[in-house]
Design an enzyme around this catalytic site. Structure first.
Site, PDB file in Angstrom:
ATOM      1  CG  ASN A   1      -4.963   7.406  -4.949  1.00  0.00           C
ATOM      2  OD1 ASN A   1      -4.135   6.870  -5.123  1.00  0.00           O
ATOM      3  ND2 ASN A   1      -5.187   8.109  -3.792  1.00  0.00           N
TER       4      ASN A   1
ATOM      5  NE  ARG B   1       0.443  11.534  -3.656  1.00  0.00           N
ATOM      6  CZ  ARG B   1      -0.252  11.126  -2.957  1.00  0.00           C
ATOM      7  NH1 ARG B   1      -1.358   9.771  -3.364  1.00  0.00           N
ATOM      8  NH2 ARG B   1      -0.999  11.650  -2.021  1.00  0.00           N
TER       9      ARG B   1
ATOM     10  N   PRO C   1      -4.542  15.119   3.622  1.00  0.00           N
ATOM     11  CG  PRO C   1      -6.418  12.757   2.910  1.00  0.00           C
ATOM     12  CD  PRO C   1      -6.144  14.258   2.628  1.00  0.00           C
ATOM     13  N   GLY C   2      -2.059  11.902   4.398  1.00  0.00           N
ATOM     14  CA  GLY C   2      -1.136  11.612   3.892  1.00  0.00           C
ATOM     15  C   GLY C   2      -0.079  11.712   4.483  1.00  0.00           C
TER      16      GLY C   2
ATOM     17  CG  ASP D   1      -2.243   5.020   3.555  1.00  0.00           C
ATOM     18  OD1 ASP D   1      -1.912   5.966   2.236  1.00  0.00           O
ATOM     19  OD2 ASP D   1      -3.065   5.643   4.039  1.00  0.00           O
TER      20      ASP D   1
ATOM     21  CG  ASP E   1      -6.212   3.748  -0.973  1.00  0.00           C
ATOM     22  OD1 ASP E   1      -7.060   3.193   1.069  1.00  0.00           O
ATOM     23  OD2 ASP E   1      -5.279   4.621  -0.381  1.00  0.00           O
TER      24      ASP E   1
ATOM     25  CG  HIS F   1      -2.285   0.872   1.036  1.00  0.00           C
ATOM     26  ND1 HIS F   1      -2.898   0.841   1.550  1.00  0.00           N
ATOM     27  CD2 HIS F   1      -2.460   2.215   0.859  1.00  0.00           C
ATOM     28  CE1 HIS F   1      -4.135   1.713   1.837  1.00  0.00           C
ATOM     29  NE2 HIS F   1      -2.888   3.172   1.334  1.00  0.00           N
TER      30      HIS F   1
ATOM     31  CG  HIS G   1      -0.135  14.937   0.715  1.00  0.00           C
ATOM     32  ND1 HIS G   1      -1.517  15.271  -0.834  1.00  0.00           N
ATOM     33  CD2 HIS G   1      -0.537  14.093   1.145  1.00  0.00           C
ATOM     34  CE1 HIS G   1      -2.068  14.541  -0.485  1.00  0.00           C
ATOM     35  NE2 HIS G   1      -1.592  13.880   0.852  1.00  0.00           N
TER      36      HIS G   1
ATOM     37  CG  ASN H   1      -9.133   8.954   4.886  1.00  0.00           C
ATOM     38  OD1 ASN H   1      -9.132   8.060   5.325  1.00  0.00           O
ATOM     39  ND2 ASN H   1      -9.703   9.746   3.484  1.00  0.00           N
TER      40      ASN H   1
END
Length: 453
Positions: free
Chosen positions: A114, A84, A345-346, A327, A174, A80, A331, A300
C-alpha cells in the site's frame, strides 16, 4: 503448478554485489546460542558460520565483538511491515525503515504494497528490492498487491512480479480486505499455480464503516463507532474454506480476536494450508488505552478486550498462531495528533517487538529463547519459504544473527527511534531487553543501538 522446493534459492532473487556476504572473518566471543549452555565463540568467515567453540581466535585485523554471556539467536524475520516508499517518504523511507529493522534485530522484512503508487507492477517491486539491497542493512522484500490499485476489482499479474528481478513471493492488499469472494477465489487459484503466498487483511468493510475502536463497552462509553469481531472472523472463516477447496496457501494478517484463534485452530486441525500472525500490540494492549482518546492507540484491526489478548497469547504459545509480525506502520504527527476517529491507524514496532516478546514470554518463564527464535525468525521464514534466514545456529549456515542482551534496560522514546516517525504506543515505557548486535551475512549492521554506516 510449481514444484519449487521449500527453500529453493531460485525462487528468491540473488543477492547483488552491494549486499554480498562480507568477505573475511568476524568473531563473536562470549555468546550463548538460544540462551543455552556455557559461553561459546562463533567464528564467521565469508558470511557463513565457520566454527563454534571455546577460546576461538581470529586472524590479525579481524573484527572481534566481545560479549558477556549474551543470547545468540537467528536473525529476526518480519513478514509484515510498512516502509512507505515509494510515495510517503515524509513518514518513512527504505533507509530509515531498514535502520529500524537492523536496530530491532531483524535481518529480513517484507514491506507491504500500500505505497503510492501501489506495488502492483514489476518495476515498482524491483525498485524497492534494489534500493533495499543497496542499503544492505536488512533484506527488504516487496509484497505485491493482490488487486490493481488495491481496489479489489482486478487481479495483478502475479506471474510477472514473481518472475521479475524482485521475485515477489508474497501478495497482499493489506490495509484493505479482498472482500469480493469471487476475486479472492481467483487469486487463490492463481497464487497456487505460482506457488506464492496470499496474505489477507481480514475485515468485511460493510461491518466497519466509520469504525475506529473495538465494538464493546469502552467504545460505547467513549462515543466511538464500534468495530465488531465478526468483521474479522467472517473473512477468516471464508478464506480458510477457500484455501481448503482451492488449495492455495493463505496467511491471516494481524489476528486480533478470540474467535479468529478458534477458526485458525479449526483450519489446522483439518490440514488447511492456513497460517496466522499476531502483533505485539495485540498481545499486550487492550482497548482500555483509548480512555485518553490518544490517536497513537488507533490501529487496524483495533485494540480488543482482555479476553482476546489472553486467547492470542496462549495461541502463540501453543503454535495455533504461527508467528509474530510487527505491522510496523509509521505516520506523521499531524496524522496522529487529531480527533481519535480521524487518526490514521498504525503503530511503530520494529525496535520494540523483540523486547516486548522477550519480556512478556521468556523473562516471565512461559517460554524459552528457542521458542522466541521460532516465532520471530524460523516460522516466519518458513511461511514465506525464505532461504538463508531463520536457519539453525550451526556450522555451515548463513551468518544472519541477532545478539540479545536480556539484562540491559532502555526507555522507549519516539524521537530516539531510527524510524522517521515517532508514533510508538510505548512512549516512556522501560524495556527490559535490548538488541546488542545484528549481523547480516557476516556484516554487522547494528551494534549497541548504532547502525552501521
Amino acid at each position: 503448478m510449481s514444484n519449487r522446493n521449500e527453500y529453493d534459492e531460485a525462487s528468491y532473487p540473488e543477492v547483488g554485489p552491494l549486499a554480498a556476504p562480507a568477505r573475511g572473518q568476524l568473531l563473536l566471543k562470549g555468546v550463548r546460542p538460544y540462551g543455552e549452555g556455557e559461553d561459546v565463540d562463533v567464528l564467521i568467515e565469508d558470511g557463513v558460520i565457520a566454527e563454534i567453540g571455546e577460546n576461538l581466535t581470529a586472524e590479525d585485523g579481524v573484527e572481534v565483538l566481545e560479549f558477556d554471556s549474551l543470547v545468540l539467536l537467528p536473525g529476526l524475520v518480519d513478514i509484515h511491515v510498512h516502509l512507505r516508499e515509494p510515495g510517503r517518504e515524509d513518514t518513512e523511507t527504505l533507509a530509515t525503515g531498514s535502520a529500524a529493522a537492523a536496530r530491532g534485530g531483524f535481518t529480513a522484512v517484507f514491506t507491504m504494497a500500500n505505497t503510492a503508487p501501489v506495488t502492483d507492477d514489476p518495476s515498482i517491486a524491483e525498485s524497492v528490492w534494489l534500493k533495499g539491497q543497496a542499503l544492505n542493512l536488512c533484506d527488504v522484500h516487496p509484497v505485491g498487491a493482490i488487486t490493481k490499485g488495491l481496489k479489489g476489482e482486478t487481479l495483478t499479474e502475479f506471474g510477472m512480479m514473481a518472475d521479475s528481478q524482485a521475485k515477489v513471493r508474497m501478495f497482499s492488499d493489506d490495509g484493505k480486505c479482498v472482500d469480493n469472494p469471487l476475486i479472492m477465489r481467483r487469486a487463490i487459484e492463481y497464487a497456487r499455480g505460482e506457488d506464492v503466498l496470499l496474505a489477507q487483511h481480514c475485515e468485511d468493510p460493510r461491518l466497519t464503516a466509520d469504525a475506529s475502536a473495538h465494538e464493546g463497552a469502552t467504545a460505547a462509553r467513549l462515543g466511538l463507532t464500534g468495530w465488531p469481531r465478526v468483521a474479522e472472523e467472517s473473512i477468516v472463516a471464508r478464506d480458510a474454506i477457500m484455501a481448503r477447496d482451492y488449495g492455495g496457501r493463505m496467511h491471516i494478517c494481524h489476528a486480533s480476536t478470540e474467535g479468529t484463534v478458534e477458526l485458525v485452530k479449526w483450519a489446522k486441525e483439518h490440514d488447511i494450508p492456513l497460517t496466522a500472525e499476531v502483533t505485539p500490540h495485540h498481545l499486550i494492549l487492550t482497548d482500555e488505552k483509548l480512555e485518553t482518546y490518544d490517536g497513537v492507540y488507533r490501529v487496524n484491526p483495533p485494540l480488543r478486550e482482555q479476553r482476546d489478548t489472553l486467547a492470542l497469547r496462549q495461541a502463540l504459545i501453543d503454535g495455533i498462531i504461527d508467528c509474530v509480525a510487527t505491522d510496523h506502520a509509521p505516520h506523521g504527527s499531524e496524522e496522529k495528533c487529531c480527533e481519535f476517529e480521524h487518526a490514521k491507524p498504525g503503530m511503530l514496532g520494529l525496535e520494540t517487538s523483540m523486547p516486548i516478546i522477550a519480556e512478556e514470554f521468556v523473562l516471565k518463564g512461559d517460554c524459552d529463547w528457542r521458542w522466541l527464535a521460532k516465532v520471530m525468525s524460523e516460522r516466519p521464514a518458513q511461511i514465506v519459504k525464505l532461504p538463508g534466514h531463520g536457519r539453525p545456529i550451526a556450522v555451515g549456515e548463513p551468518a544472519n544473527l541477532t545478539v540479545v542482551d536480556p539484562g540491559k534496560k532502555w526507555t522507549v522514546r519516539g524521537e530516539d527511534l531510527a524510524s522517521k516517525s515517532e508514533n510508538t504506543p510505548y512512549e516512556e515505557m522501560e524495556m527490559a531487553v535490548s538488541v546488542a548486535a545484528t549481523v547480516l551475512r557476516g556484516k554487522v549492521t547494528a551494534l549497541n543501538g548504532e547502525v552501521a554506516g
